[in-house]
Design a protein around this motif. Structure first.
Motif, PDB file in Angstrom:
ATOM      1  N   GLY A 126       0.789  -1.229   0.000  1.00  0.00           N
ATOM      2  CA  GLY A 126       0.000   0.000   0.000  1.00  0.00           C
ATOM      3  C   GLY A 126       0.817   1.272   0.000  1.00  0.00           C
ATOM      4  N   THR A 127       2.133   1.159   0.163  1.00  0.00           N
ATOM      5  CA  THR A 127       2.977   2.356   0.145  1.00  0.00           C
ATOM      6  C   THR A 127       2.816   3.069  -1.190  1.00  0.00           C
ATOM      7  N   MET A 128       2.681   4.395  -1.127  1.00  0.00           N
ATOM      8  CA  MET A 128       2.608   5.217  -2.334  1.00  0.00           C
ATOM      9  C   MET A 128       4.006   5.698  -2.694  1.00  0.00           C
ATOM     10  N   PHE A 129       4.257   5.790  -3.979  1.00  0.00           N
ATOM     11  CA  PHE A 129       5.530   6.267  -4.504  1.00  0.00           C
ATOM     12  C   PHE A 129       5.259   7.486  -5.362  1.00  0.00           C
ATOM     13  N   ALA A 130       5.867   8.609  -5.023  1.00  0.00           N
ATOM     14  CA  ALA A 130       5.777   9.821  -5.828  1.00  0.00           C
ATOM     15  C   ALA A 130       7.116   9.977  -6.539  1.00  0.00           C
ATOM     16  N   ILE A 131       7.081   9.933  -7.861  1.00  0.00           N
ATOM     17  CA  ILE A 131       8.284  10.078  -8.676  1.00  0.00           C
ATOM     18  C   ILE A 131       8.167  11.449  -9.352  1.00  0.00           C
ATOM     19  N   LEU A 140       2.765   8.565 -10.015  1.00  0.00           N
ATOM     20  CA  LEU A 140       2.356   7.924  -8.765  1.00  0.00           C
ATOM     21  C   LEU A 140       2.251   6.421  -8.960  1.00  0.00           C
ATOM     22  N   TYR A 141       2.719   5.691  -7.963  1.00  0.00           N
ATOM     23  CA  TYR A 141       2.611   4.234  -7.942  1.00  0.00           C
ATOM     24  C   TYR A 141       2.183   3.807  -6.545  1.00  0.00           C
ATOM     25  N   ARG A 142       1.566   2.636  -6.468  1.00  0.00           N
ATOM     26  CA  ARG A 142       1.214   2.020  -5.183  1.00  0.00           C
ATOM     27  C   ARG A 142       1.816   0.621  -5.169  1.00  0.00           C
ATOM     28  N   ASN A 143       2.371   0.232  -4.025  1.00  0.00           N
ATOM     29  CA  ASN A 143       2.898  -1.119  -3.887  1.00  0.00           C
ATOM     30  C   ASN A 143       1.724  -2.078  -3.703  1.00  0.00           C
ATOM     31  N   ALA A 144       1.451  -2.855  -4.753  1.00  0.00           N
ATOM     32  CA  ALA A 144       0.371  -3.843  -4.693  1.00  0.00           C
ATOM     33  C   ALA A 144       0.918  -5.198  -4.254  1.00  0.00           C
ATOM     34  N   ASP A 189       8.599  -8.274  -1.611  1.00  0.00           N
ATOM     35  CA  ASP A 189       8.478  -8.440  -3.059  1.00  0.00           C
ATOM     36  C   ASP A 189       7.488  -7.403  -3.607  1.00  0.00           C
ATOM     37  N   PRO A 190       7.931  -6.130  -3.678  1.00  0.00           N
ATOM     38  CA  PRO A 190       7.029  -5.072  -4.112  1.00  0.00           C
ATOM     39  C   PRO A 190       6.624  -5.216  -5.581  1.00  0.00           C
ATOM     40  N   ASP A 191       5.421  -4.756  -5.877  1.00  0.00           N
ATOM     41  CA  ASP A 191       4.877  -4.749  -7.227  1.00  0.00           C
ATOM     42  C   ASP A 191       4.215  -3.392  -7.421  1.00  0.00           C
ATOM     43  N   LEU A 192       4.892  -2.483  -8.111  1.00  0.00           N
ATOM     44  CA  LEU A 192       4.378  -1.129  -8.260  1.00  0.00           C
ATOM     45  C   LEU A 192       3.322  -1.059  -9.358  1.00  0.00           C
ATOM     46  N   THR A 193       2.184  -0.503  -9.001  1.00  0.00           N
ATOM     47  CA  THR A 193       1.082  -0.306  -9.925  1.00  0.00           C
ATOM     48  C   THR A 193       0.883   1.190 -10.120  1.00  0.00           C
ATOM     49  N   ALA A 194       0.819   1.627 -11.379  1.00  0.00           N
ATOM     50  CA  ALA A 194       0.640   3.048 -11.677  1.00  0.00           C
ATOM     51  C   ALA A 194      -0.730   3.523 -11.202  1.00  0.00           C
ATOM     52  N   ILE A 195      -0.758   4.740 -10.679  1.00  0.00           N
ATOM     53  CA  ILE A 195      -1.973   5.393 -10.193  1.00  0.00           C
ATOM     54  C   ILE A 195      -2.163   6.662 -11.031  1.00  0.00           C
ATOM     55  N   ASP A 196      -3.418   7.004 -11.317  1.00  0.00           N
ATOM     56  CA  ASP A 196      -3.688   8.248 -12.038  1.00  0.00           C
ATOM     57  C   ASP A 196      -3.145   9.437 -11.253  1.00  0.00           C
ATOM     58  N   VAL A 197      -2.536  10.348 -11.980  1.00  0.00           N
ATOM     59  CA  VAL A 197      -1.941  11.536 -11.373  1.00  0.00           C
ATOM     60  C   VAL A 197      -2.910  12.700 -11.514  1.00  0.00           C
ATOM     61  N   PRO A 198      -3.097  13.473 -10.450  1.00  0.00           N
ATOM     62  CA  PRO A 198      -3.987  14.633 -10.549  1.00  0.00           C
ATOM     63  C   PRO A 198      -3.353  15.718 -11.418  1.00  0.00           C
ATOM     64  N   VAL A 199      -4.194  16.546 -11.983  1.00  0.00           N
ATOM     65  CA  VAL A 199      -3.704  17.711 -12.719  1.00  0.00           C
ATOM     66  C   VAL A 199      -3.415  18.781 -11.683  1.00  0.00           C
ATOM     67  N   LEU A 200      -2.179  19.215 -11.633  1.00  0.00           N
ATOM     68  CA  LEU A 200      -1.764  20.202 -10.641  1.00  0.00           C
ATOM     69  C   LEU A 200      -1.482  21.526 -11.322  1.00  0.00           C
ATOM     70  N   GLU A 201      -1.838  22.599 -10.657  1.00  0.00           N
ATOM     71  CA  GLU A 201      -1.546  23.920 -11.180  1.00  0.00           C
ATOM     72  C   GLU A 201      -0.382  24.496 -10.384  1.00  0.00           C
ATOM     73  N   ALA A 202       0.716  24.743 -11.073  1.00  0.00           N
ATOM     74  CA  ALA A 202       1.912  25.285 -10.426  1.00  0.00           C
ATOM     75  C   ALA A 202       1.729  26.794 -10.256  1.00  0.00           C
ATOM     76  N   THR A 203       1.345  27.200  -9.053  1.00  0.00           N
ATOM     77  CA  THR A 203       1.077  28.618  -8.813  1.00  0.00           C
ATOM     78  C   THR A 203       1.978  29.229  -7.759  1.00  0.00           C
TER      79      THR A 203
END
Length: 141
Positions: free
Chosen positions: A6-11, A19-23, A28-42
């Motif tokens: 369940g650990t989240m990985f921010a690359i 973003l990835y989550r350890n599934a 024996d980690p297995d990283l699964t890609a997670i949808d990334v939010p649209v961020l506004e750099a302000t």
């Protein structure tokens, strides 16, 4: 480094955020890609009106200055989003992997609760890499 299920990985780098989550398991980690939010750099950090600051830089900025400012704003936006996810209890364990400049900027914005959720950090550019390369880099660290 053991990476709990369940650990989240921010690359992160100056332009990208993955973003990835350890599934898998800790050992024996297995990283699964997670949808990334649209961020506004302000957050352009040096005070004053952000729009005016960017406009002034576009008119007569030294080469590379605007890009560095945009990279810092991107890293700040990622850190603020991660803070909000930790505070909302959506992220309990977190690993952050970022290039040196982005990681330094992100650290300036870490909330205390995010610091508590950190399982580890790695100063390295790994955006665009395959999950097994990310795990390999973490194990080598």
């Amino acid at each position: 480094m053991l990476l709990p299920h369940g650990t989240m990985f921010a690359i992160v780098d100056g332009e990208h955020f993955e973003l990835y989550r350890n599934a898998g398991t800790e050992a024996d980690p297995d990283l699964t890609a997670i949808d990334v939010p649209v961020l506004e750099a302000t957050d352009y950090s040096s005070g004053g009106n952000d729009h005016d600051k960017v406009s002034r830089l576009q008119l007569g900025a030294p080469p590379g200055r605007l890009e560095k400012l945009e990279e810092a704003a991107h890293a700040s936006a990622v850190a603020h989003w991660l803070n909000s996810e930790v505070l909302a209890h959506k992220i309990e364990k977190l690993v952050i992997i970022a290039d040196p400049r982005s990681l330094g900027e992100m650290r300036r914005h870490y909330h205390k609760k995010l610091e508590e959720a950190l399982v580890g950090e790695l100063t390295k550019t790994l955006t665009g890499r395959k999950p097994d390369e990310i795990i390999k880099a973490l194990r080598a660290h």
